[in-house]
Design an enzyme around this catalytic site. Sequence first.
Site, PDB file in Angstrom:
ATOM      1  N   ASN A   1      46.408  37.225  41.872  1.00 34.51           N
ATOM      2  CA  ASN A   1      45.821  36.194  41.102  1.00 34.51           C
ATOM      3  C   ASN A   1      44.752  35.345  41.858  1.00 34.51           C
ATOM      4  O   ASN A   1      45.173  34.548  42.414  1.00 34.51           O
ATOM      5  CB  ASN A   1      46.610  35.615  40.390  1.00 34.51           C
TER       6      ASN A   1
ATOM      7  N   ILE B   1      34.703  35.237  43.621  1.00 31.95           N
ATOM      8  CA  ILE B   1      35.121  35.485  44.733  1.00 31.95           C
ATOM      9  C   ILE B   1      34.045  35.508  45.762  1.00 31.95           C
ATOM     10  O   ILE B   1      34.022  35.438  46.844  1.00 31.95           O
ATOM     11  CB  ILE B   1      35.940  36.591  44.943  1.00 31.95           C
TER      12      ILE B   1
ATOM     13  N   ASP C   1      52.122  42.155  29.231  1.00 28.51           N
ATOM     14  CA  ASP C   1      52.390  41.332  30.354  1.00 28.51           C
ATOM     15  C   ASP C   1      53.603  41.706  31.197  1.00 28.51           C
ATOM     16  O   ASP C   1      54.703  41.642  30.435  1.00 28.51           O
ATOM     17  CB  ASP C   1      52.402  39.915  29.973  1.00 28.51           C
TER      18      ASP C   1
ATOM     19  N   PHE D   1      31.371  43.432  45.088  1.00 33.77           N
ATOM     20  CA  PHE D   1      32.094  42.597  44.278  1.00 33.77           C
ATOM     21  C   PHE D   1      31.501  42.863  42.654  1.00 33.77           C
ATOM     22  O   PHE D   1      32.387  42.526  41.824  1.00 33.77           O
ATOM     23  CB  PHE D   1      31.925  41.189  44.333  1.00 33.77           C
TER      24      PHE D   1
ATOM     25  N   TYR E   1      39.937  48.362  32.597  1.00 32.90           N
ATOM     26  CA  TYR E   1      39.498  47.689  33.648  1.00 32.90           C
ATOM     27  C   TYR E   1      40.113  48.109  34.764  1.00 32.90           C
ATOM     28  O   TYR E   1      39.523  48.372  35.886  1.00 32.90           O
ATOM     29  CB  TYR E   1      39.784  46.143  33.515  1.00 32.90           C
TER      30      TYR E   1
ATOM     31  N   HIS F   1      41.648  32.552  33.235  1.00 38.86           N
ATOM     32  CA  HIS F   1      42.762  32.535  34.358  1.00 38.86           C
ATOM     33  C   HIS F   1      43.417  31.336  34.105  1.00 38.86           C
ATOM     34  O   HIS F   1      43.127  30.174  33.435  1.00 38.86           O
ATOM     35  CB  HIS F   1      42.191  32.353  35.822  1.00 38.86           C
TER      36      HIS F   1
ATOM     37  N   LYS G   1      38.478  50.532  38.068  1.00 40.48           N
ATOM     38  CA  LYS G   1      38.428  50.244  39.625  1.00 40.48           C
ATOM     39  C   LYS G   1      39.106  51.596  40.170  1.00 40.48           C
ATOM     40  O   LYS G   1      38.717  51.762  41.359  1.00 40.48           O
ATOM     41  CB  LYS G   1      39.280  48.962  39.640  1.00 40.48           C
TER      42      LYS G   1
END
Length: 335
Positions: free
Chosen positions: A175, A16, A290, A78, A146, A194, A150
């Site tokens: 996503n 990104i 999930d 980032f 994770y 991904h 953040k």
Amino acid sequence: MNSDSPILVTGGAGYIGSHTVRLLAEQGRRVVVLDNLVFGHREAIVSEGVEFVQGAVGDRELLKDLFTQHQFSAVVHFAAYAYVGESVTNPLKYYRNNTAEPLTLLEVMQEFGCKNFVFSSTCATYGVPASIPIVESNPQDPINPYGRSKLMLEWVLRDCDSAWGLKSACLRYFNASGAAEDGLIGEDHDPETHLIPRVLMAVTGEISHLDVFGTDYPTPDGTCIRDYIHVNDLAGAHAKALDFLAGGGDSVRCNLGTGVGVSVRQIIDAVEEVTGKEVPVQYGPRREGDPPQLLADPSYARDTLGWEAQHKDVRDMVRSAWAWMNGPHQGRYPR
């Protein structure tokens, strides 16, 4: 923001980050990229006039040298590790890299009076959502290190605002997907986790098949639904956030998504339509952790930053990812 005011982009050689650096350079902004190249790629910096420095956000002396040379007006951050599974088995690696090392960056920013910070956050800070679509006021209860790493930095930024006036834009991605339409830069992770690139890898034979985890979710076709957002739209949001803060905007927390839910089965269908090839699929049981559906309400980013995703058809993401895999690098930067 004045194009003469330099911007420091940490992790700017990543997926990104590199798309954002390219956009900022195209807008005439002065950009310095700091990346340790653990996961980034030097070849992803394709714009002329962008200065690249290899190094870490925890290197205080390097940061002080850079801030002395450039007097940055803003930082876009980032740099982070982003493998959820690895964060579970090696949490200290994630807390050190994603939470602890950026504290040095913030200390140097404070020392040099740099008070604008755009942060690459994540929808993983919400954990299992209390409601769908997800709004910024949803409880933040991440279910893995994770997401916690953040969220902790989001808390740090809030406290820095109260203490010394640091203004931050925490951008919670859904996503990320797609690539530059010209195929010059794109997504290259090792390992690749991904969904869209993995479906394309199954098409090309790079992997034997695509594993689909769960076909019995309470969704229309039984597979998980996610909000896929084009990487170029993410880049545009960072540019908007920089302008918002430069214009005196207060600290903000924004979801970045399309608001359009797409199932795993719909992604497979889109890949087959775009490539004209059948995707080999192996169906298996659900994967622990999930949620059936993750979907953003992006209206706050629209109302606050003046930003809205331009690519809402998932076939746009697939076409650009396919262009990257068929471009000069064939979907892989030199190793």
